[in-house]
Structures are given as structure tokens and as C-alpha cells.
Design a protein around this motif. Structure first.
Motif, PDB file in Angstrom:
ATOM      1  N   HIS A 109      29.764  -7.661 -32.018  1.00  0.00           N
ATOM      2  CA  HIS A 109      30.436  -6.354 -31.987  1.00  0.00           C
ATOM      3  C   HIS A 109      30.161  -5.578 -30.706  1.00  0.00           C
ATOM      4  O   HIS A 109      29.105  -5.722 -30.094  1.00  0.00           O
ATOM      5  CB  HIS A 109      30.101  -5.521 -33.229  1.00  0.00           C
ATOM      6  CG  HIS A 109      28.653  -5.156 -33.393  1.00  0.00           C
ATOM      7  ND1 HIS A 109      28.119  -3.996 -32.875  1.00  0.00           N
ATOM      8  CD2 HIS A 109      27.639  -5.773 -34.031  1.00  0.00           C
ATOM      9  CE1 HIS A 109      26.835  -3.924 -33.207  1.00  0.00           C
ATOM     10  NE2 HIS A 109      26.509  -4.995 -33.898  1.00  0.00           N
ATOM     11  N   ASP A 138      21.585  -5.161 -29.835  1.00  0.00           N
ATOM     12  CA  ASP A 138      22.530  -4.953 -30.943  1.00  0.00           C
ATOM     13  C   ASP A 138      23.743  -4.183 -30.448  1.00  0.00           C
ATOM     14  O   ASP A 138      23.782  -2.980 -30.540  1.00  0.00           O
ATOM     15  CB  ASP A 138      21.816  -4.207 -32.069  1.00  0.00           C
ATOM     16  CG  ASP A 138      22.683  -3.999 -33.304  1.00  0.00           C
ATOM     17  OD1 ASP A 138      23.732  -4.641 -33.392  1.00  0.00           O
ATOM     18  OD2 ASP A 138      22.308  -3.178 -34.166  1.00  0.00           O
ATOM     19  N   ASP A 139      24.793  -4.840 -29.853  1.00  0.00           N
ATOM     20  CA  ASP A 139      24.911  -6.271 -29.966  1.00  0.00           C
ATOM     21  C   ASP A 139      25.462  -6.848 -28.667  1.00  0.00           C
ATOM     22  O   ASP A 139      26.161  -7.839 -28.654  1.00  0.00           O
ATOM     23  CB  ASP A 139      25.841  -6.563 -31.156  1.00  0.00           C
ATOM     24  CG  ASP A 139      25.881  -8.024 -31.539  1.00  0.00           C
ATOM     25  OD1 ASP A 139      24.929  -8.745 -31.253  1.00  0.00           O
ATOM     26  OD2 ASP A 139      26.903  -8.435 -32.099  1.00  0.00           O
ATOM     27  N   GLU A 172      31.547  -2.188 -36.076  1.00  0.00           N
ATOM     28  CA  GLU A 172      30.541  -2.778 -36.974  1.00  0.00           C
ATOM     29  C   GLU A 172      29.541  -1.743 -37.450  1.00  0.00           C
ATOM     30  O   GLU A 172      29.129  -1.754 -38.609  1.00  0.00           O
ATOM     31  CB  GLU A 172      29.821  -3.925 -36.245  1.00  0.00           C
ATOM     32  CG  GLU A 172      29.004  -4.838 -37.146  1.00  0.00           C
ATOM     33  CD  GLU A 172      27.600  -4.329 -37.467  1.00  0.00           C
ATOM     34  OE1 GLU A 172      27.006  -4.806 -38.444  1.00  0.00           O
ATOM     35  OE2 GLU A 172      27.089  -3.448 -36.744  1.00  0.00           O
ATOM     36  N   GLU A 173      29.152  -0.857 -36.547  1.00  0.00           N
ATOM     37  CA  GLU A 173      28.103   0.101 -36.893  1.00  0.00           C
ATOM     38  C   GLU A 173      28.579   1.176 -37.868  1.00  0.00           C
ATOM     39  O   GLU A 173      27.781   1.955 -38.376  1.00  0.00           O
ATOM     40  CB  GLU A 173      27.534   0.756 -35.620  1.00  0.00           C
ATOM     41  CG  GLU A 173      26.879  -0.233 -34.652  1.00  0.00           C
ATOM     42  CD  GLU A 173      25.587  -0.870 -35.181  1.00  0.00           C
ATOM     43  OE1 GLU A 173      25.227  -0.608 -36.351  1.00  0.00           O
ATOM     44  OE2 GLU A 173      24.956  -1.614 -34.428  1.00  0.00           O
ATOM     45  N   GLU A 197      24.446 -11.228 -34.184  1.00  0.00           N
ATOM     46  CA  GLU A 197      23.530 -10.090 -34.243  1.00  0.00           C
ATOM     47  C   GLU A 197      22.206 -10.561 -33.641  1.00  0.00           C
ATOM     48  O   GLU A 197      21.929 -11.767 -33.578  1.00  0.00           O
ATOM     49  CB  GLU A 197      23.324  -9.651 -35.702  1.00  0.00           C
ATOM     50  CG  GLU A 197      24.553  -9.027 -36.358  1.00  0.00           C
ATOM     51  CD  GLU A 197      24.858  -7.615 -35.864  1.00  0.00           C
ATOM     52  OE1 GLU A 197      24.062  -7.057 -35.085  1.00  0.00           O
ATOM     53  OE2 GLU A 197      25.916  -7.083 -36.245  1.00  0.00           O
TER      54      GLU A 197
END
Ligand code: ZN
Length: 418
Positions: A109, A138-139, A172-173, A197
Motif C-alpha cells: 500500500h 509500512d509500507d 490500507e490504513e 507489509e
């Protein structure tokens, strides 16, 4: 019949011998190429980190997408930008076509959890074996590992695959609400999904690893409808929704304990409007974690059964809802087999160990990827690092070469598989 069995047995022996021989020997040319690529990976990491790309930073996300798309094109991919289903954010998809049979998808991501301007207080910097920067592990590390592993494979002239798909998502987050469905449907068209990840830094976990499962998330809601009345003059006319809600929360507080793979905790509630009115409505919300695909359904059924079993306040109506967010990721037998292959590949690097992290409470897009059950899925193939979602996020530089080697070798190996 007999000869078929024998043929299968011989094929198995051949495969075992072949696998064993392969597992013992490092591919020196590939390893040297991975070493040669380390400086370029660091350069890519710097470029990615210098673009702030919090989930809410649309211009930043667009610039990361530009960079990723240009790199994929340079590697020979057909690329597309695909709008997420619920916002202006875009995903980047790259497709490579080869001459073999393997269909693999690689995902990472582009968004981070950090607010705009974070680089002022958390700059990109090198310190010994550590490279610091917001989102570097991340990431952005995952994006870099994917891009540079594919570059290594291209340089080796590797075409032993039918299709390699790369998908970078921008949300994603914040739960992948606009990209999860696409990840799930694309994953179902592949044999294998590798997810990038980060893995825990050796300074924390001693050994680099991969991840075998992650909890899914859901939200449970109890909504009670009663009847409003004057709390002083005619309380008996009312039906107190707040009292009924309290009753139902107590009745269901341990409900998940009887359901394997489910966890429920009531975390906030709201009821009533003013002091002098019997409340007509009350709502409670629970944080739910799911570790089995069928746990959500079972939990909802149990909540419905329990809340209709008894009422403290007559004539109240209780409505139960369970909204599933990110699904659980469970490597299962096939994902674990991938992890075993990864461990064998790591062992080629002077016996470097690879730890299998059994579970994390954090969500991952590997959950969407494993949703259909069609692809074997493995998580945490990104760089080793620490400080995610916190301060002073970093990656360990000495994880770069092993991780490039791992992805390249794993794909080559999967390409050979019958
Ligand atoms: Zn992440």
C-alpha cells in the motif's frame, strides 16, 4: 491403477529430491544481483519517503502512484490507474505476461498513517543499519521490495509465469474500503498472493519473519427502541431504552467466548437526550475481532438469539447489527506451505532463520486476498522495521538483500512448480 500410483510416487520422489537439492544451494548470481541492487533500493526508499502520503493526502498519494506506475512501465508492465470505489484515491495496477503457468499477485500500500508536514519533525535519515522515515517500513519498503525484485527477475530474463499482477492501493490504513473488493476479486484470479507489509525488526524480534494470520475486524451495534415519557410526571408511560440496552449489554458481554475465533467488547454507548425524559433510544457499539471466516456469521446468530431471549423492559425493541470490515487473514495449509518455501530460501543465505509469526491484532489486506479462498496467501514479505504508526519509524538495511532474494527466488520456484 497400480502404475498410476507408482508414477505418482516416483514423481513425488523426484520432486522431493529436486526440492532438497534446490533448498541447499544458494543462487549465487541472483544473490550477487540482490547485493548489487541494495543502493538502488535505498534510493527508491528515499524517493518514496520524501513524498508524504498520509491516507488523506490525495496529491501525495497521486505522486506516489506516478512514481510506482512509471517504475512498473519501465519494467515492461501494462499499467492502469484504477479509482477506488469510495473516493478520488487511485490504485496502481501493473500486469506482466510471461510464457509459463504461474499466476501470482504482489500487493503493497501507498498510504501512511502520518499527518501532512510530518517530515519536518521526522526526517528521512540514515543511522548505522537503520534508515528512518515516515512510512518507510509500512509500507514503502514493501513497494520497493516488489519493484526491485521484479527488476532482478527481469535482468535474469525470467519469464516462467503466465501472469504477474502488482497492485498498490492508497487506503490500507483506513480499512481499504475502496480497494478491498478489487483485491479480493483479483486475488481469486491468481494461484498465489504475496503481501508486503513489513516484518518486525531484528532489534525487536531477533529474527526476520513472515505472518500466518491476522484478525479481521467488525462492528457490532445494539440499538434499543423504547418509548419516551415525562420522567417526573408519567415515568410509567415510558419504556426505558437505556435500561434495556444495559440489560442486553450485560447479557451479551461474554457472548464471543463460546465462538471460536471471535472476540467482542462493548466500547461505547449513547442513550437518552435530556434529564427529564425517559429515553426512547439507546445504542451501543462493540469492537469485534474475527480470526475465522465463519466467526462473523456465528457471532451475529448468537447475538440475535441472546437478545431475543429476555427483555428487562417490556415493549422495547432490540435491533442487532454486525458490520464486517476487513476480513481475517489465515494462511492455512497452502499459505503455510509458502512460508515453508520461504524459510528454505532464507536458509540458503548462510542458514538465515525465518520466524513464523502466528498472529497479529492489526488488520491486513491479505484478509481481502484470502477472502475467496482461491489463492494461497502469504503476508509480511516487506522489509524488517519498527516504529510503524508511531515515531521514528525505520527499516533495517541488512534486511534488503535477503528480502529481494526471497521474493525473486520464491517466484522462480513457484514458476517451476508442476
Ligand atoms: Zn501497512
Amino acid at each position: 491403477m497400480k502404475s498410476t500410483v507408482l508414477a505418482r510416487y516416483l514423481a513425488l520422489v523426484a520432486l522431493t529430491v529436486c526440492t532438497t537439492a534446490w533448498a541447499q544451494k544458494r543462487d549465487d548470481a541472483l544473490f550477487a544481483a540482490a547485493q548489487g541492487a541494495q543502493a538502488a533500493v535505498i534510493d527508491t526508499l528515499q524517493q518514496l519517503v520524501m513524498i508524504e502520503s498520509g491516507s488523506g493526502n490525495l496529491p501525495g498519494l497521486s505522486r506516489v502512484a506516478d512514481l510506482a506506475q512509471a517504475r512498473l512501465q519501465a519494467l515492461g508492465a501494462q499499467t492502469e490507474r484504477i479509482r477506488t470505489s469510495n473516493s478520488e484515491r487511485v490504485m496502481v495496477k501493473g500486469s506482466f505476461t510471461g510464457t509459463g503457468r504461474l499466476k501470482a499477485m504482489l500487493i503493497a500500500h501507498m498510504d501512511t498513517v502520518y499527518p501532512d508536514g510530518i517530515l519536518a519533525s521526522q526526517p528521512y535519515k540514515l543511522d548505522g543499519n537503520r534508515l528512518y522515515g515516515p512510512g518507510i517500513a509500512d509500507d514503502k519498503g514493501g513497494i520497493a521490495v516488489i519493484l526491485h525484485s521484479l527488476a532482478l527477475l527481469k535482468a535474469q530474463g525470467w519469464t516462467d509465469f503466465a501472469r504477474i499482477t502488482v497492485l498498490f492501493n492508497p487506503d490500507e490504513e483506513i480499512g481499504s474500503g475502496g480497494s478491498g473488493a478489487l483485491i479480493e476479486s483479483l486475488a481469486a484470479q491468481h494461484d498465489v498472493v504475496l503481501s508486503y507489509e513489513p516484518t518486525a525488526a531484528k532489534s525487536m524480534a531477533k529474527v526476520e519473519g513472515v505472518l500466518l494470520s491476522a484478525a479481521g475486524t467488525a462492528t457490532a451495534t445494539l440499538e434499543v427502541k423504547g418509548r419516551a415519557a415525562h420522567a417526573g410526571a408519567a415515568p410509567e408511560e415510558g419504556r426505558n431504552a437505556l435500561i434495556e440496552l444495559s440489560h442486553q449489554m450485560l447479557a451479551t458481554q461474554d457472548i464471543a467466548k463460546g465462538i471460536p475465533g471471535a472476540q467482542l467488547n462493548w466500547t461505547y454507548a449513547q442513550g437518552g437526550l435530556v434529564r427529564n425524559q425517559i429515553p426512547e433510544k439507546a445504542v451501543a457499539t462493540a469492537d469485534v475481532r474475527l480470526l475465522k471466516p465463519d466467526a462473523a456469521e456465528k457471532l451475529k446468530a448468537a447475538l440475535l438469539a441472546k437478545t431475543s431471549e429476555s427483555h428487562r423492559v417490556p415493549d422495547t425493541h432490540v435491533h442487532v447489527q454486525l458490520e464486517v470490515g476487513r476480513p481475517p487473514y489465515v494462511a492455512g495449509e497452502r499459505g503455510t506451505a509458502l512460508a515453508q518455501r520461504a524459510r528454505a530460501i532464507y536458509a540458503e543465505l548462510d542458514g538465515r532463520p525465518l520466524f513464523f509469526h502466528p498472529v497479529t491484532g492489526g488488520g491486513t489486506d491479505a484478509g481481502f486476498a484470502s477472502g475467496s479462498g482461491k489463492a494461497a496467501v502469504l503476508e509480511s514479505l516487506g522489509l524488517a522495521g519498527w516504529g510503524f504508526h508511531a515515531r521514528d519509524e525505520y527499516i533495517e538495511i541488512d534486511s534488503i538483500v535477503p528480502r529481494l532474494y526471497l521474493t525473486s527466488r520464491l517466484l522462480q520456484d513457484l514458476g517451476k512448480a508442476p
